[in-house]
Write a protein that holds these residues in place. Structure first.
Motif, PDB file in Angstrom:
ATOM      1  N   VAL A   1       0.837  -1.202   0.000  1.00 23.70           N
ATOM      2  CA  VAL A   1       0.000   0.000   0.000  1.00 23.70           C
ATOM      3  C   VAL A   1       0.874   1.255   0.000  1.00 23.70           C
ATOM      4  CG1 VAL A   1      -1.745   1.295   1.291  1.00 23.70           C
ATOM      5  CG2 VAL A   1      -1.913  -1.196   1.113  1.00 23.70           C
ATOM      6  N   GLU A   2       1.952   1.214   0.728  1.00 23.93           N
ATOM      7  CA  GLU A   2       2.875   2.340   0.760  1.00 23.93           C
ATOM      8  C   GLU A   2       3.483   2.597  -0.625  1.00 23.93           C
ATOM      9  OE1 GLU A   2       7.382   2.679   2.349  1.00 23.93           O
ATOM     10  OE2 GLU A   2       5.909   2.252   3.918  1.00 23.93           O
ATOM     11  N   HIS A   3       3.799   1.506  -1.328  1.00 16.68           N
ATOM     12  CA  HIS A   3       4.462   1.621  -2.633  1.00 16.68           C
ATOM     13  C   HIS A   3       3.496   2.064  -3.736  1.00 16.68           C
ATOM     14  CE1 HIS A   3       7.707   0.652  -5.504  1.00 16.68           C
ATOM     15  NE2 HIS A   3       6.752   0.182  -6.299  1.00 16.68           N
ATOM     16  N   PHE A   4       2.289   1.471  -3.760  1.00 11.58           N
ATOM     17  CA  PHE A   4       1.352   1.725  -4.843  1.00 11.58           C
ATOM     18  C   PHE A   4       0.212   2.674  -4.472  1.00 11.58           C
ATOM     19  CE2 PHE A   4       2.842  -2.664  -6.064  1.00 11.58           C
ATOM     20  CZ  PHE A   4       3.512  -2.288  -7.228  1.00 11.58           C
ATOM     21  N   GLY A   5      -0.024   2.866  -3.181  1.00 12.93           N
ATOM     22  CA  GLY A   5      -1.107   3.731  -2.755  1.00 12.93           C
ATOM     23  C   GLY A   5      -2.361   2.991  -2.349  1.00 12.93           C
ATOM     24  N   ASN A   6      -2.492   1.733  -2.779  1.00 14.68           N
ATOM     25  CA  ASN A   6      -3.665   0.922  -2.429  1.00 14.68           C
ATOM     26  C   ASN A   6      -3.391  -0.523  -2.828  1.00 14.68           C
ATOM     27  OD1 ASN A   6      -3.983   1.967  -5.281  1.00 14.68           O
ATOM     28  ND2 ASN A   6      -5.672   0.489  -5.227  1.00 14.68           N
ATOM     29  N   VAL A   7      -4.363  -1.393  -2.543  1.00 14.36           N
ATOM     30  CA  VAL A   7      -4.314  -2.780  -3.007  1.00 14.36           C
ATOM     31  C   VAL A   7      -5.733  -3.186  -3.367  1.00 14.36           C
ATOM     32  CG1 VAL A   7      -4.548  -3.752  -0.672  1.00 14.36           C
ATOM     33  CG2 VAL A   7      -3.473  -5.107  -2.495  1.00 14.36           C
ATOM     34  N   ASP A   8      -5.899  -3.895  -4.484  1.00 13.75           N
ATOM     35  CA  ASP A   8      -7.236  -4.198  -4.985  1.00 13.75           C
ATOM     36  C   ASP A   8      -7.566  -5.684  -5.059  1.00 13.75           C
ATOM     37  OD1 ASP A   8      -8.076  -1.407  -5.838  1.00 13.75           O
ATOM     38  OD2 ASP A   8      -6.250  -1.638  -7.035  1.00 13.75           O
ATOM     39  N   VAL A   9      -6.600  -6.497  -5.455  1.00 15.59           N
ATOM     40  CA  VAL A   9      -6.857  -7.921  -5.672  1.00 15.59           C
ATOM     41  C   VAL A   9      -5.843  -8.746  -4.898  1.00 15.59           C
ATOM     42  CG1 VAL A   9      -7.172  -9.759  -7.368  1.00 15.59           C
ATOM     43  CG2 VAL A   9      -7.679  -7.385  -8.008  1.00 15.59           C
ATOM     44  N   ILE A  10      -6.328  -9.636  -4.060  1.00 13.34           N
ATOM     45  CA  ILE A  10      -5.480 -10.516  -3.275  1.00 13.34           C
ATOM     46  C   ILE A  10      -5.564 -11.919  -3.869  1.00 13.34           C
ATOM     47  CG2 ILE A  10      -5.039 -11.504  -0.997  1.00 13.34           C
ATOM     48  CD1 ILE A  10      -4.668  -8.454  -1.118  1.00 13.34           C
ATOM     49  N   VAL A  11      -4.421 -12.543  -4.117  1.00 18.44           N
ATOM     50  CA  VAL A  11      -4.401 -13.928  -4.586  1.00 18.44           C
ATOM     51  C   VAL A  11      -3.582 -14.756  -3.605  1.00 18.44           C
ATOM     52  CG1 VAL A  11      -3.864 -15.520  -6.464  1.00 18.44           C
ATOM     53  CG2 VAL A  11      -4.569 -13.175  -6.989  1.00 18.44           C
ATOM     54  N   ASN A  12      -4.269 -15.558  -2.812  1.00 22.11           N
ATOM     55  CA  ASN A  12      -3.605 -16.452  -1.869  1.00 22.11           C
ATOM     56  C   ASN A  12      -3.257 -17.746  -2.595  1.00 22.11           C
ATOM     57  OD1 ASN A  12      -3.348 -15.230   0.773  1.00 22.11           O
ATOM     58  ND2 ASN A  12      -5.573 -15.135   0.800  1.00 22.11           N
ATOM     59  N   ASN A  13      -2.063 -17.764  -3.161  1.00 20.50           N
ATOM     60  CA  ASN A  13      -1.631 -18.873  -3.997  1.00 20.50           C
ATOM     61  C   ASN A  13      -0.550 -19.731  -3.342  1.00 20.50           C
ATOM     62  OD1 ASN A  13      -1.111 -20.266  -6.701  1.00 20.50           O
ATOM     63  ND2 ASN A  13       0.865 -19.271  -6.335  1.00 20.50           N
ATOM     64  N   ALA A  14       0.176 -19.184  -2.379  1.00 25.81           N
ATOM     65  CA  ALA A  14       1.287 -19.921  -1.774  1.00 25.81           C
ATOM     66  C   ALA A  14       0.800 -21.185  -1.081  1.00 25.81           C
ATOM     67  CB  ALA A  14       2.021 -19.027  -0.769  1.00 25.81           C
ATOM     68  N   GLY A  15       1.510 -22.256  -1.279  1.00 26.24           N
ATOM     69  CA  GLY A  15       1.153 -23.528  -0.656  1.00 26.24           C
ATOM     70  C   GLY A  15       1.996 -24.644  -1.217  1.00 26.24           C
ATOM     71  N   TYR A  16       1.908 -25.817  -0.599  1.00 23.81           N
ATOM     72  CA  TYR A  16       2.651 -26.966  -1.103  1.00 23.81           C
ATOM     73  C   TYR A  16       1.888 -28.242  -0.793  1.00 23.81           C
ATOM     74  CZ  TYR A  16       4.285 -27.972   3.697  1.00 23.81           C
ATOM     75  OH  TYR A  16       4.357 -28.285   5.036  1.00 23.81           O
ATOM     76  N   GLY A  17       2.235 -29.287  -1.519  1.00 27.74           N
ATOM     77  CA  GLY A  17       1.594 -30.573  -1.329  1.00 27.74           C
ATOM     78  C   GLY A  17       2.354 -31.439  -0.340  1.00 27.74           C
ATOM     79  N   GLN A  18       1.646 -31.957   0.636  1.00 27.14           N
ATOM     80  CA  GLN A  18       2.228 -32.892   1.602  1.00 27.14           C
ATOM     81  C   GLN A  18       1.601 -34.256   1.389  1.00 27.14           C
ATOM     82  OE1 GLN A  18       4.706 -32.659   4.420  1.00 27.14           O
ATOM     83  NE2 GLN A  18       4.400 -34.786   3.794  1.00 27.14           N
ATOM     84  N   ILE A  19       2.426 -35.207   0.980  1.00 31.24           N
ATOM     85  CA  ILE A  19       1.951 -36.564   0.762  1.00 31.24           C
ATOM     86  C   ILE A  19       2.168 -37.381   2.027  1.00 31.24           C
ATOM     87  CG2 ILE A  19       2.195 -38.618  -0.699  1.00 31.24           C
ATOM     88  CD1 ILE A  19       3.411 -36.812  -2.849  1.00 31.24           C
ATOM     89  N   GLY A  20       1.296 -38.350   2.247  1.00 33.17           N
ATOM     90  CA  GLY A  20       1.439 -39.227   3.402  1.00 33.17           C
ATOM     91  C   GLY A  20       0.093 -39.533   4.030  1.00 33.17           C
ATOM     92  N   THR A  21      -0.069 -40.742   4.519  1.00 35.00           N
ATOM     93  CA  THR A  21      -1.326 -41.095   5.178  1.00 35.00           C
ATOM     94  C   THR A  21      -1.412 -40.393   6.533  1.00 35.00           C
ATOM     95  OG1 THR A  21      -0.453 -43.022   6.357  1.00 35.00           O
ATOM     96  CG2 THR A  21      -1.244 -43.374   4.099  1.00 35.00           C
ATOM     97  N   LEU A  22      -2.609 -40.366   7.097  1.00 33.65           N
ATOM     98  CA  LEU A  22      -2.808 -39.706   8.389  1.00 33.65           C
ATOM     99  C   LEU A  22      -1.976 -40.363   9.482  1.00 33.65           C
ATOM    100  CD1 LEU A  22      -6.660 -39.036   8.402  1.00 33.65           C
ATOM    101  CD2 LEU A  22      -4.810 -37.653   7.445  1.00 33.65           C
ATOM    102  N   GLU A  23      -1.788 -41.674   9.390  1.00 36.60           N
ATOM    103  CA  GLU A  23      -0.989 -42.373  10.392  1.00 36.60           C
ATOM    104  C   GLU A  23       0.498 -42.106  10.210  1.00 36.60           C
ATOM    105  OE1 GLU A  23      -0.059 -46.929  12.023  1.00 36.60           O
ATOM    106  OE2 GLU A  23      -1.496 -46.625  10.391  1.00 36.60           O
ATOM    107  N   GLU A  24       0.927 -41.994   8.971  1.00 35.24           N
ATOM    108  CA  GLU A  24       2.360 -41.834   8.696  1.00 35.24           C
ATOM    109  C   GLU A  24       2.891 -40.467   9.083  1.00 35.24           C
ATOM    110  OE1 GLU A  24       3.090 -44.613   4.759  1.00 35.24           O
ATOM    111  OE2 GLU A  24       2.116 -42.659   4.520  1.00 35.24           O
TER     112      GLU A  24
END
Length: 279
Positions: A73-96
């Motif tokens: 906001v400081e750099h551009f003056g505002n923010v309009d669109v948020i994209v929550n894209n960060a994430g990763y896949g965790q493989i494994g059964t619930l027990e493992e």
């Protein structure tokens, strides 16, 4: 001008996030892009400018996220669109999977997005406009993938809090959409990106088969193009009434229909017991 909207995109160094930032800059949008290391963003898109702001951000640290949003906001003056894209896949059964492995996946995929929402909403509320796109997964709608239970549960959580957010935010002119991508040809399933369990249990043959199928067979042959996914998100941002739920990619409707059929079948087969509780 519409093309001067400010986008805040997490997980922008690769995959869908990378293609989205590339598309946005080409179309003249202003973009704040975050990654665990700013160097990768600078190498791909250049240094900070009037249209671009690379930000090194740890999405699991609320104070760091708060700084990144305020810096935008400081750099551009505002923010309009948020994209929550960060994430990763965790493989494994619930027990493992250990408690640490499971919590780490939730810290990034769930609490990371909540950190962004918590710190972006004051700005969006004040201007009474904005879009929030929370990237879930088709695994956040259908969880019947052996060995993907923790990952799917994080993406189910994303869907759940987006439904609530859509109701909470609409009074302020803010739209929230949960996006369910299918299989896209990114490095999401590469051995460098998807995490496997530290300790496996041999008895889980179906989980091992699913793991190998995803890492060795599906990886590199996914039927969807991330460039076209980026184009779809830009189009959604222009809609006056974007959907709360958005399936992204071919084959996703098959998952939709299969789950509706399964739910309906169970509901009908057990209807008498379901309704046996009436006073």
């Amino acid at each position: 001008m519409e093309t001067k909207k400010v986008w805040f995109v997490t997980g922008a160094s690769k995959g869908l996030g990378f293609e989205l930032v590339k598309k946005l800059l080409l179309e003249g949008f202003r973009v704040a892009a975050t990654s665990r290391t700013a160097e990768s963003l600078v190498a791909s898109f250049g240094k900070a400018s009037e249209n671009f702001l690379p930000l090194e951000m740890n999405i699991a640290e609320n104070d760091n996220v708060k700084w990144a949003v305020s810096r935008t906001v400081e750099h551009f003056g505002n923010v309009d669109v948020i994209v929550n894209n960060a994430g990763y896949g965790q493989i494994g059964t619930l027990e493992e999977l250990t408690d640490e492995e499971a919590r780490a996946n939730f810290d990034v995929n769930v609490f990371g997005s909540l950190n962004v929402i918590r710190n972006a909403m004051p700005y969006l509320r004040e201007q009474k406009s904005g879009n929030i796109f929370n990237i879930s997964s088709i695994g956040g709608y259908a969880g019947n993938f052996p060995g993907w239970g923790i990952y799917c549960s994080t993406k189910f959580a994303v869907a759940g809090f987006t439904e609530a957010l859509a109701e909470e935010a609409k009074a302020f002119g803010i739209h929230a959409t949960v996006v369910y991508p299918g299989y896209f040809r990114t490095d999401f399933l590469s051995k460098e990106s998807a995490k496997t369990p530290a300790h496996t249990i041999e008895a889980y043959e179906s989980a091992r088969n699913s793991e190998q199928a995803h890492l060795n067979d599906i990886n590199g042959s996914q039927p969807n193009d991330p460039v076209k996914a980026a184009e779809a998100l830009v189009e959604l941002s222009r809609a006056q009434q974007p959907p709360v739920h958005f399936l992204l990619g071919i084959e996703t409707h098959e998952f939709l229909n299969n789950k509706i059929e399964a739910l309906t079948k169970d509901a009908e087969n057990w209807k008498s017991l379901t309704e046996s509780t009436a006073i």
